[in-house]
Design a protein around this motif. Structure first.
Motif, mmCIF file in Angstrom:
data_model
loop_
_atom_site.group_PDB
_atom_site.id
_atom_site.type_symbol
_atom_site.label_atom_id
_atom_site.label_comp_id
_atom_site.label_asym_id
_atom_site.label_seq_id
_atom_site.Cartn_x
_atom_site.Cartn_y
_atom_site.Cartn_z
ATOM 1 N N PHE A 23 -14.437 14.837 -61.695
ATOM 2 C CA PHE A 23 -14.660 15.007 -60.262
ATOM 3 C C PHE A 23 -13.353 15.353 -59.558
ATOM 4 C CE2 PHE A 23 -18.292 12.492 -61.462
ATOM 5 C CZ PHE A 23 -19.306 12.850 -60.580
ATOM 6 N N ALA A 24 -13.481 16.183 -58.517
ATOM 7 C CA ALA A 24 -12.403 16.420 -57.550
ATOM 8 C C ALA A 24 -12.946 16.055 -56.167
ATOM 9 C CB ALA A 24 -11.944 17.873 -57.596
ATOM 10 N N GLY A 41 -8.841 19.931 -63.100
ATOM 11 C CA GLY A 41 -10.130 19.366 -63.507
ATOM 12 C C GLY A 41 -10.869 20.278 -64.464
ATOM 13 N N SER A 42 -10.844 21.586 -64.199
ATOM 14 C CA SER A 42 -11.492 22.560 -65.083
ATOM 15 C C SER A 42 -10.834 22.573 -66.459
ATOM 16 C CB SER A 42 -11.432 23.959 -64.465
ATOM 17 O OG SER A 42 -12.185 24.013 -63.276
ATOM 18 N N LYS A 67 -11.436 20.837 -72.292
ATOM 19 C CA LYS A 67 -10.992 20.136 -73.507
ATOM 20 C C LYS A 67 -11.935 18.978 -73.846
ATOM 21 C CE LYS A 67 -7.381 22.738 -73.990
ATOM 22 N NZ LYS A 67 -7.357 23.769 -75.059
ATOM 23 N N LEU A 68 -12.449 18.273 -72.830
ATOM 24 C CA LEU A 68 -13.395 17.187 -73.090
ATOM 25 C C LEU A 68 -14.659 17.719 -73.756
ATOM 26 C CD1 LEU A 68 -13.201 14.984 -69.848
ATOM 27 C CD2 LEU A 68 -12.623 14.271 -72.171
ATOM 28 N N GLY A 69 -15.092 18.912 -73.331
ATOM 29 C CA GLY A 69 -16.303 19.498 -73.893
ATOM 30 C C GLY A 69 -16.184 19.828 -75.366
ATOM 31 N N PRO A 95 -21.770 20.956 -66.564
ATOM 32 C CA PRO A 95 -20.889 21.992 -67.125
ATOM 33 C C PRO A 95 -19.651 22.299 -66.304
ATOM 34 C CG PRO A 95 -22.815 22.992 -66.098
ATOM 35 C CD PRO A 95 -23.034 21.512 -66.048
ATOM 36 N N GLY A 96 -19.623 21.908 -65.045
ATOM 37 C CA GLY A 96 -18.487 22.215 -64.182
ATOM 38 C C GLY A 96 -17.920 20.981 -63.518
#
Length: 452
Positions: A251-252, A311-312, A317-319, A327-328
């Motif tokens: 989250f941002a 955040g992106s 990398k987490l994905g 997804p975003g």
């Protein structure tokens, strides 16, 4: 003995017993147990009570003591079982007072500033009376005197990443089906992430909390400012009322959250000289209302854009090591993300309410896997857009030499994001390359675009 005399003697104790039984039952509450949570700048003492309690506190000196009077309350807890080490409390005494009241006295090592409030029951605890003891004699976390340098290249400073483990102390956070507490999981993960960051040359990690104690949400962002953070990362574990949802999230801050925070800062004149401590260096002190609003809005916009960028990178990398919930990068008005001058993200490591993810989050290997992915995302972002004056910025400049660039004059309808896409670069890189505070451009303005 005559029968009449015998009956008289028997009647007296019987009448006394009946009188006692006829007395109304104790209608007050009880202190059932107690806990203590020492933190770097305060200690939290918690009384578990059978219900709400009317109370009064006051301090005494010579020697230092804090008196806690609880109306219509009895003591069932054993204060001697509390571990007082690391706290300003030397001893806890108690005694009944005025018949049905209770007096508790804290013998203190030093003068403190007390604060008390009551908490309603939650999924782990019942009614609670909370006594916070703020030690003003120097146990505060010290602000860094100078930038941290872990690898000396002409004194280029480190990128400072402040990691915030959510919840803590009296606030357990979400609790999984097997009883796993969010506050414990995220603290272990935050420490793992801090270790990975500190092992990377050019980076320094700081923790908002290093133990099991609670820090207020505003205090967490204040600590980031005191550490001169370039990035703030809050680590949590999500929960839902059903066990099905799963996956990590990032989250941002939302625009709605930014707007409300801007209003809050402008409304409080005391904030103005204290605002900017991160990489921005902006102060609202002495500015008129309109200019202060414009400067704060620009700082907020730049902070959100940077937060979305990092955040992106983290989400990507987490994905690669875990399932993603969305997804975003999502945006919300979380309080810990509302620092106008410091890019901030909140990472939900997974759903602790999901049995499989609760099991995974309870293991070191999985937490290390997630922490490694977060670190790679952070490093990837800062390798592309390192803050000026840092070791990474110096390395990038010296490894690539002076970057060739072309000049471009802004036309009507141009946006920085559109120009970034057309020229195969990023908004953050264009902002850094042109020393821009935010992503707004004006018609006729000339900017430099790095060669792709």
């Amino acid at each position: 003995m005559r029968m009449a005399e015998f009956k008289t003697r028997l009647a007296r104790p019987l009448a006394l017993l009946l009188a006692v039984l006829a007395l109304p039952a104790f209608a007050g509450t009880e202190v059932e147990s107690a806990r203590i949570w020492p933190a770097p700048d305060h200690t939290r003492l918690v009384f578990d009570t059978a219900g709400e309690v009317e109370h009064n506190i006051f301090s005494l000196s010579g020697p230092s003591r804090l008196v806690i009077d609880l109306k219509n309350t009895r003591l069932q807890a054993d204060f001697s079982a509390l571990d007082l080490s690391g706290s300003p409390i030397k001893r806890i005494r108690s005694a009944p007072r005025n018949g049905d009241d209770l007096r508790v006295v804290l013998d203190l090592k030093t003068d403190i500033k007390p604060r008390s409030f009551q908490l309603a029951p939650n999924q782990q605890y019942g009614h609670r009376l909370v006594i916070d003891l703020f030690d003003e004699a120097g146990r505060q976390q010290a602000r860094p005197a100078k930038p941290t340098v872990t690898q000396d290249s002409a004194g280029k400073r480190d990128i400072v990443v402040v990691i915030d483990a959510g919840h803590g102390g009296e606030d357990p956070g979400a609790i999984g089906p097997r009883g796993t507490r969010e506050k414990d999981v995220v603290l272990k993960m935050a420490k793992t992430l801090a270790g990975l960051i500190n092992d990377q040359p050019g980076y320094t990690a700081k923790l908002t909390r290093s133990g099991d104690y609670y820090i207020g949400l505003r205090k967490r962002t204040l600590l980031a400012r005191e550490y001169n953070a370039d990035l703030f990362v809050s680590v949590h574990a999500d929960a839902f009322r059903t066990p099905e949802p799963n996956g990590a999230s990032v989250f941002a801050l939302s625009q709605r959250g930014a707007t409300s925070e801007t209003a809050r800062w402008l409304a409080n004149s005391e904030n103005r000289s204290d605002l900017i401590g991160g990489a921005g260096g902006l102060s609202l002190d002495g500015r008129d209302e309109t200019l202060a609003g414009v400067l704060l809005d620009l700082s907020m916009t730049a902070s959100i854009n940077a937060s979305l960028g990092v955040g992106s990178a983290v989400l990507d990398k987490l994905g690669r090591v875990a399932d993603l919930h969305k997804p975003g990068v999502e945006q919300a008005a979380f309080v810990v993300l509302k620092s106008p001058d410091i890019p901030s993200i909140l990472v939900e490591a997974g759903f602790i309410s999901n049995p499989q993810e609760e099991k995974n989050l309870s293991t070191h290997w999985y937490r290390e896997r997630l922490a490694g992915a977060i670190m790679k995302g952070i490093d990837g972002y800062f390798q592309r857009t390192p803050p000026p004056g840092t070791l990474l910025a110096w390395q990038k400049k010296n490894s690539q030499g002076e970057v060739s660039a072309s000049k471009y004059r802004i036309q009507r309808g141009d946006t920085l994001s559109g120009l970034a896409r057309e020229n195969q670069t990023t908004v953050s890189e264009l902002m850094q390359f042109n020393d821009l505070r935010d992503d707004r451009v004006m018609v006729g303005q000339t900017i430099r675009i790095p060669a792709s």
